[in-house]
Motif scaffolding. Structure first.
Motif, PDB file in Angstrom:
ATOM      1  N   UNK A  35       0.811  -1.522  -0.337  1.00 28.14           N
ATOM      2  CA  UNK A  35       0.048  -0.627   0.087  1.00 28.14           C
ATOM      3  C   UNK A  35       0.535   1.217   0.003  1.00 28.14           C
ATOM      4  N   UNK A  36       1.729   1.196   0.913  1.00 26.42           N
ATOM      5  CA  UNK A  36       3.199   2.126   1.022  1.00 26.42           C
ATOM      6  C   UNK A  36       4.243   2.191  -0.581  1.00 26.42           C
ATOM      7  N   UNK A  37       3.809   2.635  -1.762  1.00 28.28           N
ATOM      8  CA  UNK A  37       4.973   2.706  -3.035  1.00 28.28           C
ATOM      9  C   UNK A  37       5.204   4.019  -2.948  1.00 28.28           C
ATOM     10  N   UNK A  38       6.311   4.736  -3.660  1.00 29.28           N
ATOM     11  CA  UNK A  38       6.708   5.869  -3.998  1.00 29.28           C
ATOM     12  C   UNK A  38       5.786   6.669  -4.524  1.00 29.28           C
ATOM     13  N   UNK A  39       5.128   5.752  -5.858  1.00 27.32           N
ATOM     14  CA  UNK A  39       3.963   5.931  -6.610  1.00 27.32           C
ATOM     15  C   UNK A  39       2.520   6.415  -6.393  1.00 27.32           C
ATOM     16  N   UNK A  40       2.246   5.518  -4.899  1.00 26.58           N
ATOM     17  CA  UNK A  40       0.897   6.015  -4.192  1.00 26.58           C
ATOM     18  C   UNK A  40       0.816   6.926  -3.453  1.00 26.58           C
ATOM     19  N   UNK A  41       2.000   7.325  -2.977  1.00 28.76           N
ATOM     20  CA  UNK A  41       2.258   8.517  -2.055  1.00 28.76           C
ATOM     21  C   UNK A  41       2.170   9.586  -3.218  1.00 28.76           C
ATOM     22  N   UNK A  42       3.004   9.963  -4.532  1.00 27.22           N
ATOM     23  CA  UNK A  42       2.908  10.453  -5.219  1.00 27.22           C
ATOM     24  C   UNK A  42       1.164  11.064  -5.440  1.00 27.22           C
ATOM     25  N   UNK A  43       0.862  10.334  -5.786  1.00 23.40           N
ATOM     26  CA  UNK A  43      -0.491  10.242  -6.677  1.00 23.40           C
ATOM     27  C   UNK A  43      -1.362  10.957  -5.063  1.00 23.40           C
ATOM     28  N   UNK A  44      -1.236  10.636  -3.769  1.00 29.98           N
ATOM     29  CA  UNK A  44      -1.780  11.496  -3.047  1.00 29.98           C
ATOM     30  C   UNK A  44      -1.582  12.497  -3.018  1.00 29.98           C
ATOM     31  N   UNK A  45       0.068  12.722  -2.999  1.00 37.08           N
ATOM     32  CA  UNK A  45       0.794  14.240  -2.853  1.00 37.08           C
ATOM     33  C   UNK A  45       0.395  15.102  -3.798  1.00 37.08           C
TER      34      UNK A  45
END
Length: 329
Positions: A35-45
């Protein structure tokens, strides 16, 4: 607070409370949490910071790599790390940097910090990115044992990778930042060393860089342990809610052990205040013992700032300047 000496009191309290409440292994699923990946973090931020850009891996002629090197075997489980080093033979004994990934002790990957390792290696550091057992696989203190073992492996390989075994820095982001600080404050403590690998070397580090990692699980400024909406990362890691075993949560906090033996420390923080809970109290102990520290806060930066520009480059600069000051003074 400084509980470095009375371990027995804390240990007895933990054991007593452990008998009152049964430790939960419901989070030890054996299934990787992505659930925590660079891509997922980016999509949130990117929703609130539209100008951010993910920092991809670098391809630098001067940087050599060795990936998936086994540093420990516990049972049938092989734990790997990666090595990034500068091929320029003109460097004398270098400084080692161990980079610990974040993800709430449950998710995340060491691959997220390959760009950081590559960039620091280009500046002459020897960088190591170890994996560790997450809470889907094993509860606290398994991850602590793993990172301590990785430090010992790194120290044993100082000659092979041409660095000074007395110049080992540990850098961690988020949960990795908490563990980096924990490594700095619990050096060579038998309670946290484990019994698996590389026991013929020391686990102490000579400098700490904590990137947005909490210093205390029980500090009033923190938010870890709120299970009102869903099980918190800390509850999964410890197997106890905070109210069920507060002494264990306290025993896992770097702030409980900061002392005259703690190495110089750099805090690099986002604009999220609870991600550095306990920082000021921690620094008071460092100041009292005349131990060097620095704080760098990036205004308006999200928690995962070190994975993106415009913060990646100044983060690297902060780390480089700090380590240069600590080891070359």
């Amino acid at each position: 607070m400084n509980f470095r000496c009375p371990f027995l009191v804390m240990l007895v309290s933990i054991l007593f409370l452990s008998e009152v409440y049964c430790q939960s292994y419901k989070g030890v699923t054996g299934i990787s949490d992505t659930s925590y990946s660079t891509k997922n973090a980016y999509n949130h931020d990117v929703k609130t910071h539209p100008n951010i850009k993910i920092v991809s891996e670098f391809h630098l002629e001067t940087v050599k790599e060795k990936r998936n090197v086994v540093y420990c075997e516990t049972g049938k489980r092989k734990l790997n790390l990666d090595v990034f080093y500068n091929a320029d033979k003109s460097y004398s004994k270098q400084t080692a940097v161990i980079i610990i990934h974040g993800g709430g002790w449950r998710t995340g990957s060491r691959t997220q910090h390959y760009p950081m390792a590559q960039k620091l290696a280009s500046l002459g550091y020897v960088c190591f990115t170890p994996e560790y057992r997450l809470s889907t696989e094993a509860l606290f203190p398994a991850a602590i044992f793993d990172v301590k073992s990785a430090i010992r492996w790194v120290r044993k390989n100082a000659v092979a990778y041409n660095f000074d075994p007395n110049k080992i820095a540990i850098v961690g982001f988020s949960a990795g930042g908490e563990m980096a600080a924990f490594m700095g404050t619990t050096a060579n403590m038998p309670l946290f060393e484990g019994t698996s690998c590389n026991l013929d070397a020391k686990s102490n580090v000579n400098a700490v860089v904590d990137i947005d990692g909490t210093l205390s699980f029980v500090h009033p400024d923190g938010r870890e342990g709120d299970d009102s909406k869903s099980t918190s990362a800390g509850t999964y890691w410890f197997g106890y809610a905070k109210a069920e075993n507060p002494k264990l949560w306290e025993a896992a906090s770097p702030l409980s052990y900061v002392s005259a033996q703690t190495p110089p420390t750099l805090f690099i923080n986002s604009s999220v205040p609870w991600m550095h809970a306990g920082r000021e109290d921690y620094i008071k102990v460092l100041d009292k013992n005349e131990i060097y520290s620095e704080v760098k806060e990036f205004e308006e930066a999200p928690h995962s700032f070190c994975l993106y520009e415009p913060w990646f480059s100044p983060t690297i600069e902060c780390i480089n300047n700090f380590l240069t000051k600590v080891f070359n003074k």
